[in-house]
Design a protein around this motif. Structure first.
Motif, PDB file in Angstrom:
ATOM      1  N   ILE A 147       0.964  -1.144   0.095  1.00 56.20           N
ATOM      2  CA  ILE A 147       0.005   0.069   0.056  1.00 56.20           C
ATOM      3  C   ILE A 147       0.689   1.336   0.064  1.00 56.20           C
ATOM      4  O   ILE A 147       0.630   2.028  -0.899  1.00 56.20           O
ATOM      5  CB  ILE A 147      -1.154  -0.027   1.175  1.00 56.20           C
ATOM      6  N   SER A 148       2.008   1.344   0.909  1.00 52.93           N
ATOM      7  CA  SER A 148       2.674   2.415   0.927  1.00 52.93           C
ATOM      8  C   SER A 148       3.533   2.762  -0.537  1.00 52.93           C
ATOM      9  O   SER A 148       3.650   3.876  -0.853  1.00 52.93           O
ATOM     10  CB  SER A 148       3.694   2.422   2.172  1.00 52.93           C
ATOM     11  N   LEU A 149       3.862   1.788  -0.989  1.00 54.69           N
ATOM     12  CA  LEU A 149       4.735   2.013  -2.255  1.00 54.69           C
ATOM     13  C   LEU A 149       3.574   2.161  -3.413  1.00 54.69           C
ATOM     14  O   LEU A 149       4.114   2.210  -4.718  1.00 54.69           O
ATOM     15  CB  LEU A 149       5.510   0.799  -2.426  1.00 54.69           C
ATOM     16  N   GLY A 150       2.182   1.996  -3.440  1.00 54.72           N
ATOM     17  CA  GLY A 150       1.642   2.277  -4.355  1.00 54.72           C
ATOM     18  C   GLY A 150       1.091   0.953  -5.204  1.00 54.72           C
ATOM     19  O   GLY A 150       0.462   1.251  -6.317  1.00 54.72           O
ATOM     20  N   PHE A 151       1.359  -0.254  -5.024  1.00 58.14           N
ATOM     21  CA  PHE A 151       1.131  -1.312  -5.428  1.00 58.14           C
ATOM     22  C   PHE A 151      -0.363  -1.806  -5.260  1.00 58.14           C
ATOM     23  O   PHE A 151      -1.029  -2.477  -6.024  1.00 58.14           O
ATOM     24  CB  PHE A 151       2.056  -2.399  -5.293  1.00 58.14           C
ATOM     25  N   LEU A 152      -0.844  -1.495  -4.219  1.00 54.72           N
ATOM     26  CA  LEU A 152      -2.003  -1.939  -3.581  1.00 54.72           C
ATOM     27  C   LEU A 152      -3.047  -0.688  -3.340  1.00 54.72           C
ATOM     28  O   LEU A 152      -2.366   0.091  -2.304  1.00 54.72           O
ATOM     29  CB  LEU A 152      -1.937  -2.893  -2.504  1.00 54.72           C
ATOM     30  N   ARG A 153      -4.214  -0.655  -3.368  1.00 50.31           N
ATOM     31  CA  ARG A 153      -4.965   0.360  -2.807  1.00 50.31           C
ATOM     32  C   ARG A 153      -5.580   0.029  -1.367  1.00 50.31           C
ATOM     33  O   ARG A 153      -6.286  -0.939  -1.325  1.00 50.31           O
ATOM     34  CB  ARG A 153      -6.371   0.770  -3.984  1.00 50.31           C
ATOM     35  N   LEU A 303       9.081   5.718   5.359  1.00 51.33           N
ATOM     36  CA  LEU A 303       7.487   5.361   5.038  1.00 51.33           C
ATOM     37  C   LEU A 303       7.239   4.791   6.579  1.00 51.33           C
ATOM     38  O   LEU A 303       8.126   3.897   7.164  1.00 51.33           O
ATOM     39  CB  LEU A 303       7.190   4.487   4.026  1.00 51.33           C
ATOM     40  N   GLU A 304       6.305   5.020   7.159  1.00 55.91           N
ATOM     41  CA  GLU A 304       5.509   4.512   8.381  1.00 55.91           C
ATOM     42  C   GLU A 304       5.699   3.203   8.305  1.00 55.91           C
ATOM     43  O   GLU A 304       6.206   2.325   9.417  1.00 55.91           O
ATOM     44  CB  GLU A 304       4.298   4.856   8.731  1.00 55.91           C
ATOM     45  N   ASN A 305       5.319   2.339   7.291  1.00 53.69           N
ATOM     46  CA  ASN A 305       5.013   0.796   7.197  1.00 53.69           C
ATOM     47  C   ASN A 305       6.471   0.355   6.692  1.00 53.69           C
ATOM     48  O   ASN A 305       6.625  -0.935   6.708  1.00 53.69           O
ATOM     49  CB  ASN A 305       4.298   0.367   5.958  1.00 53.69           C
ATOM     50  N   LEU A 306       7.668   0.957   6.982  1.00 48.92           N
ATOM     51  CA  LEU A 306       8.988   0.378   6.980  1.00 48.92           C
ATOM     52  C   LEU A 306       9.813   0.364   7.978  1.00 48.92           C
ATOM     53  O   LEU A 306      10.842   0.129   7.878  1.00 48.92           O
ATOM     54  CB  LEU A 306       9.660   0.908   5.583  1.00 48.92           C
ATOM     55  N   LYS A 307       9.220   1.061   9.109  1.00 46.68           N
ATOM     56  CA  LYS A 307       9.909   1.354  10.220  1.00 46.68           C
ATOM     57  C   LYS A 307      10.404   0.003  10.899  1.00 46.68           C
ATOM     58  O   LYS A 307      11.081  -0.094  11.796  1.00 46.68           O
ATOM     59  CB  LYS A 307       9.178   1.946  11.171  1.00 46.68           C
TER      60      LYS A 307
END
Length: 402
Positions: A147-153, A303-307
């Motif tokens: 989602i963070s990288l734009g592959f999934l909505r 990105l928050e989801n890579l912490k």
């Protein structure tokens, strides 16, 4: 001798970090007295770099481990579209589930390594049909990262279905392994996890990755997947800004979805003499290239989801005795602080250039950081020790029913 099956989307001769981790884990388990079978696709990643095959299965003996390569969809493009990418991710675990169903009485434990998420399919199928012990090995938040990288909505049907499947897996597994404590906390906060959760870090083979005796080159290095989670373009631009003073090369070892974009950037910024792309290299060459470099870079996007992520490449730099510069916050910052081997910079060319300059201007500090890093990973993240801990879990859960 009891038997364990490891299901992984990647395995050598693929050169990804997870391929080498699964190889090391399997070989160490075999040396510790466990009969190990690995199920993996025919070599496919990076996509388009291996010839396609329609062979249903190929069985090999690799350093004491039985490796079964199963057919899966093999994308032709290095950056495949959504449909081709999903076909690659789905056909392998479905094939693996069928293979394991007919061999379901052979194994005492099954380990499924995610990402991608769908490698959990064979574990779930076997857990529903047998008494096998299932260890669910989770390496990152695949859905959140997509989602963070734009592959999934976010909020899409695909996301909801994926999260439901992940919950189904977490509800059935006997043990959940996570790479970092932060990853474990995030999984527990989003899902209901009834199984014990344990730390199973990526680690590094410190016998292979070790300081070399040769001299140093005037360069920094990135060794890993050239993908969307990395701000490699910022590092390239940092090197450009420094080269009036430092005459520095930037070596990018690996391949991935963003390589073409980076090559275009390097061309447009007149950096072809400073930024060098090696592509995929034999695994045995990587430690020497790292050891001959001055600094390793691990530029995670902010990105928050890579912490939760602590990249394997950082462990490899430390094992080879060189300091690293990381970007991002969370686990990579904790690793830099605890080990004393890394510096964290903001995700801008200017901040990365300043961090590089501060190290390059102080060779004594770089040497000390390299020494600390080597000592730290040898004590805490050697893959032999990680495999021994895994063996103890397998013995306790699969052999005694505890």
């Amino acid at each position: 001798m009891k038997q364990v099956c490891i299901v992984s989307q990647h395995f050598p001769p693929e050169k990804s970090g997870n391929a080498s981790r699964i190889y090391d884990t399997a070989v160490h388990l075999a040396k510790l007295g466990i009969d190990v079978t690995v199920l993996a696709p025919h070599p496919t990643f990076p996509n388009g770099s291996f010839p396609r095959t329609w062979k249903r299965a190929d069985v090999q003996e690799v350093d004491g481990v039985r490796v079964v390569h199963l057919w899966t969809w093999q994308p032709r493009s290095g950056n495949p579209g959504f449909v081709s990418r999903m076909a690659y991710y789905l056909t392998f675990p479905i094939h693996a589930a069928f293979w394991l169903f007919f061999a379901r009485n052979r194994f005492d434990a099954i380990i499924t390594s995610s990402p991608p998420l769908f490698t959990g399919i064979p574990g779930y199928v076997l857990k529903r049909t047998t008494q096998v012990t299932w260890i669910l090995d989770i390496r990152d938040l695949w859905i959140d990262a997509s989602i963070s990288l734009g592959f999934l909505r976010e909020g899409s049907l695909y996301e909801r279905m994926s999260r439901r499947f992940e919950q189904m897996c977490l509800s059935r597994a006997d043990l959940v392994g996570v790479t970092t404590e932060e990853l474990g906390r995030r999984i527990s906060s989003r899902y209901t996890v009834t199984a014990p959760m344990t730390l199973m870090p990526n680690g590094v083979n410190t016998d292979v990755f070790r300081p070399a005796d040769g001299g140093k080159e005037r360069r920094i290095i990135y060794a890993g997947n050239v993908g969307h989670a990395q701000d490699l373009d910022k590092v390239a631009l940092a090197v450009k800004s420094m080269n009036g003073t430092y005459n520095l090369k930037f070596l990018i070892v690996g391949d991935g979805d963003t390589r073409e974009y980076l090559e275009q950037l390097v061309q447009s910024e007149s950096l072809t003499g400073s930024v060098i792309f090696t592509g995929i290299l034999p695994r045995e060459e990587i430690p020497r290239l790292i050891s001959e470099s001055l600094i390793g870079v691990a530029p995670l996007k902010q990105l928050e989801n890579l912490k939760y992520a602590a990249p394997t490449k950082a462990y490899e730099y430390m094992a080879c005795g060189i300091p690293f510069i990381g970007c991002g916050s969370g686990e990579i910052a904790h690793l830099a602080d605890r080990s004393g081997a890394g510096v964290i910079a903001e995700n801008t060319p200017e901040a990365i250039a300043a961090a590089l300059a501060s190290l390059l201007d102080d060779p004594g500090r770089m040497e000390e950081m390299g020494r600390r890093g080597r000592e730290y990973v040898a004590e805490h993240y050697d893959r032999r020790s990680v495999a021994l801990k895994l063996k103890q879990y397998i013995e306790r859960m699969a052999w005694t029913g505890a």
